[in-house]
Design a protein around this motif. Structure first.
Motif, mmCIF file in Angstrom:
data_model
loop_
_atom_site.group_PDB
_atom_site.id
_atom_site.type_symbol
_atom_site.label_atom_id
_atom_site.label_comp_id
_atom_site.label_asym_id
_atom_site.label_seq_id
_atom_site.Cartn_x
_atom_site.Cartn_y
_atom_site.Cartn_z
ATOM 1 N N ILE A 112 0.835 -1.208 0.000
ATOM 2 C CA ILE A 112 0.000 0.000 0.000
ATOM 3 C C ILE A 112 0.866 1.253 0.000
ATOM 4 C CG2 ILE A 112 -1.565 1.383 1.436
ATOM 5 C CD1 ILE A 112 -2.886 -1.244 2.300
ATOM 6 N N GLU A 113 1.866 1.283 0.865
ATOM 7 C CA GLU A 113 2.752 2.453 0.960
ATOM 8 C C GLU A 113 3.480 2.687 -0.361
ATOM 9 O OE1 GLU A 113 3.090 4.694 3.427
ATOM 10 O OE2 GLU A 113 1.351 3.661 4.253
ATOM 11 N N SER A 114 3.909 1.606 -0.983
ATOM 12 C CA SER A 114 4.623 1.725 -2.245
ATOM 13 C C SER A 114 3.710 2.282 -3.335
ATOM 14 C CB SER A 114 5.178 0.358 -2.667
ATOM 15 O OG SER A 114 6.028 0.475 -3.779
ATOM 16 N N CYS A 115 2.466 1.795 -3.380
ATOM 17 C CA CYS A 115 1.522 2.271 -4.393
ATOM 18 C C CYS A 115 1.143 3.732 -4.163
ATOM 19 C CB CYS A 115 0.264 1.396 -4.390
ATOM 20 S SG CYS A 115 0.517 -0.257 -5.090
ATOM 21 N N LYS A 116 1.192 4.177 -2.919
ATOM 22 C CA LYS A 116 0.880 5.575 -2.604
ATOM 23 C C LYS A 116 2.013 6.503 -3.008
ATOM 24 C CE LYS A 116 -0.571 6.556 1.515
ATOM 25 N NZ LYS A 116 -0.714 6.513 2.996
ATOM 26 N N ASN A 117 3.236 6.026 -2.893
ATOM 27 C CA ASN A 117 4.387 6.931 -3.007
ATOM 28 C C ASN A 117 5.244 6.745 -4.260
ATOM 29 O OD1 ASN A 117 3.868 8.124 -0.417
ATOM 30 N ND2 ASN A 117 4.683 6.261 0.529
ATOM 31 N N LYS A 118 4.957 5.718 -5.051
ATOM 32 C CA LYS A 118 5.786 5.451 -6.224
ATOM 33 C C LYS A 118 4.929 5.289 -7.483
ATOM 34 C CE LYS A 118 9.386 3.430 -3.340
ATOM 35 N NZ LYS A 118 10.249 2.267 -3.053
ATOM 36 N N PRO A 119 5.512 5.569 -8.654
ATOM 37 C CA PRO A 119 4.745 5.517 -9.909
ATOM 38 C C PRO A 119 4.568 4.079 -10.412
ATOM 39 C CG PRO A 119 7.018 6.112 -10.371
ATOM 40 C CD PRO A 119 6.901 6.025 -8.867
ATOM 41 N N ILE A 120 3.620 3.375 -9.859
ATOM 42 C CA ILE A 120 3.416 1.959 -10.190
ATOM 43 C C ILE A 120 2.199 1.789 -11.097
ATOM 44 C CG2 ILE A 120 2.822 -0.298 -9.195
ATOM 45 C CD1 ILE A 120 4.432 0.702 -6.690
ATOM 46 N N ASP A 121 2.368 0.990 -12.138
ATOM 47 C CA ASP A 121 1.267 0.684 -13.058
ATOM 48 C C ASP A 121 0.543 -0.600 -12.653
ATOM 49 O OD1 ASP A 121 1.850 2.865 -14.843
ATOM 50 O OD2 ASP A 121 3.521 1.681 -15.639
ATOM 51 N N VAL A 122 1.315 -1.640 -12.371
ATOM 52 C CA VAL A 122 0.750 -2.951 -12.040
ATOM 53 C C VAL A 122 1.400 -3.486 -10.768
ATOM 54 C CG1 VAL A 122 0.410 -5.349 -12.803
ATOM 55 C CG2 VAL A 122 0.288 -3.480 -14.472
ATOM 56 N N ALA A 123 0.566 -3.913 -9.829
ATOM 57 C CA ALA A 123 1.061 -4.514 -8.590
ATOM 58 C C ALA A 123 0.813 -6.016 -8.627
ATOM 59 C CB ALA A 123 0.372 -3.899 -7.380
ATOM 60 N N LEU A 124 1.883 -6.794 -8.486
ATOM 61 C CA LEU A 124 1.761 -8.244 -8.354
ATOM 62 C C LEU A 124 1.660 -8.565 -6.869
ATOM 63 C CD1 LEU A 124 4.514 -9.650 -10.769
ATOM 64 C CD2 LEU A 124 2.084 -9.426 -11.199
ATOM 65 N N LEU A 125 0.535 -9.126 -6.448
ATOM 66 C CA LEU A 125 0.315 -9.365 -5.031
ATOM 67 C C LEU A 125 0.098 -10.842 -4.739
ATOM 68 C CD1 LEU A 125 -2.161 -6.529 -3.940
ATOM 69 C CD2 LEU A 125 0.319 -6.521 -3.852
ATOM 70 N N ASP A 126 0.800 -11.329 -3.732
ATOM 71 C CA ASP A 126 0.513 -12.648 -3.196
ATOM 72 C C ASP A 126 -0.690 -12.515 -2.258
ATOM 73 O OD1 ASP A 126 0.716 -15.333 -2.649
ATOM 74 O OD2 ASP A 126 2.393 -15.135 -1.261
ATOM 75 N N MET A 127 -1.335 -13.643 -1.931
ATOM 76 C CA MET A 127 -2.489 -13.592 -1.044
ATOM 77 C C MET A 127 -2.098 -13.680 0.425
ATOM 78 S SD MET A 127 -5.555 -13.169 -2.442
ATOM 79 C CE MET A 127 -4.668 -11.701 -2.909
ATOM 80 N N ARG A 128 -1.307 -14.683 0.769
ATOM 81 C CA ARG A 128 -0.930 -14.864 2.174
ATOM 82 C C ARG A 128 0.393 -14.152 2.451
ATOM 83 N NH1 ARG A 128 -2.125 -21.296 3.368
ATOM 84 N NH2 ARG A 128 -4.369 -21.240 2.941
ATOM 85 N N MET A 129 0.289 -13.057 3.199
ATOM 86 C CA MET A 129 1.476 -12.303 3.596
ATOM 87 C C MET A 129 1.311 -11.859 5.039
ATOM 88 S SD MET A 129 2.378 -9.927 0.254
ATOM 89 C CE MET A 129 0.727 -9.218 0.083
ATOM 90 N N PRO A 130 2.420 -11.652 5.756
ATOM 91 C CA PRO A 130 2.332 -11.185 7.140
ATOM 92 C C PRO A 130 1.929 -9.713 7.216
ATOM 93 C CG PRO A 130 4.615 -11.278 6.442
ATOM 94 C CD PRO A 130 3.807 -11.899 5.331
#
Length: 211
Positions: A42-60
């Motif tokens: 979330i922090e990265s998407c707020k502060n950096k110019p990202i087009d596509v986020a690859l997200l895993d489901m289970r994360m801490p």
């Protein structure tokens, strides 16, 4: 050629670094950031110019579903779930809250790259095994059906093309319309159905809930 700016969020360091190397070796991509939990995503998407986020489901700290909710509601970042988990609840929640694609990690590097490109250009990318689960009707089975008569003929055409995974550009070419006009049709469809995004439109149509 403008590179697709990518975020990789996965708690497995081998996956993160392996994907980063694979994508950065391809001139079509640039990995902006790699993180190990949903909150950092979330922090990265707020502060950096990202087009596509690859997200895993289970994360801490914060899982993929919670991250999808926030990112979808607060940014224009397109989300592609890349995970080893195909449990019904994960799929349902990920798509409900705004993921544009859901694929498994056992795909080839080329398949993952193609999925990123498709999502970037506005298409929905759903793994075959995931699509079969959708067709079986486990998603949104308790929701009311939507009366197809509330849509115009053109809106119905757009719905059908969305359900086939076409991007706005591809739909515009099929219907000889501008991309802006297609976006307007999709906005009208979402308003009439009270759905949140185009993936839900596809799910409803595939499951026979728009009739």
């Amino acid at each position: 050629m403008q590179k697709i700016q990518v975020l990789i969020a996965d708690d497995d360091s081998l996956i993160r670094e392996g994907l980063k190397i694979i994508l950065d070796m391809d001139e079509r991509f640039h990995v902006v950031d790699t993180v190990d939990n949903g909150l950092k995503a979330i922090e990265s998407c707020k502060n950096k110019p990202i087009d596509v986020a690859l997200l895993d489901m289970r994360m801490p700290v914060m899982n993929g579903v919670e991250a999808i909710k926030y990112i979808s509601n607060s940014s224009k970042v397109k989300i592609l779930v890349l995970t080893t988990f195909d449990e019904d609840d994960y799929i349902k929640e990920a798509l409900k809250y705004g993921a544009k694609g859901y694929i498994l990690k056992n795909n080839t590097p080329d398949a993952i790259k193609n999925a990123i490109i498709s999502v970037y250009h506005g298409s929905n990318v759903i793994e075959d095994v995931i699509m079969e689960k959708l067709k079986q009707g486990f998603v949104d089975t308790d929701d009311n059906k939507i009366d197809i008569n509330k849509f115009t003929k053109r809106e119905i055409e757009v719905i059908k093309y969305i359900s086939k995974g076409l991007s706005n550009k591809e739909i515009s070419e099929k219907l000889f319309l501008s991309e802006g006009t297609v976006k307007n049709y999709i906005t009208n469809i979402l308003n009439k159905t009270e759905l949140k995004h185009r993936t839900q439109i596809a799910i409803y149509y595939i499951n026979g809930k728009i009739e």
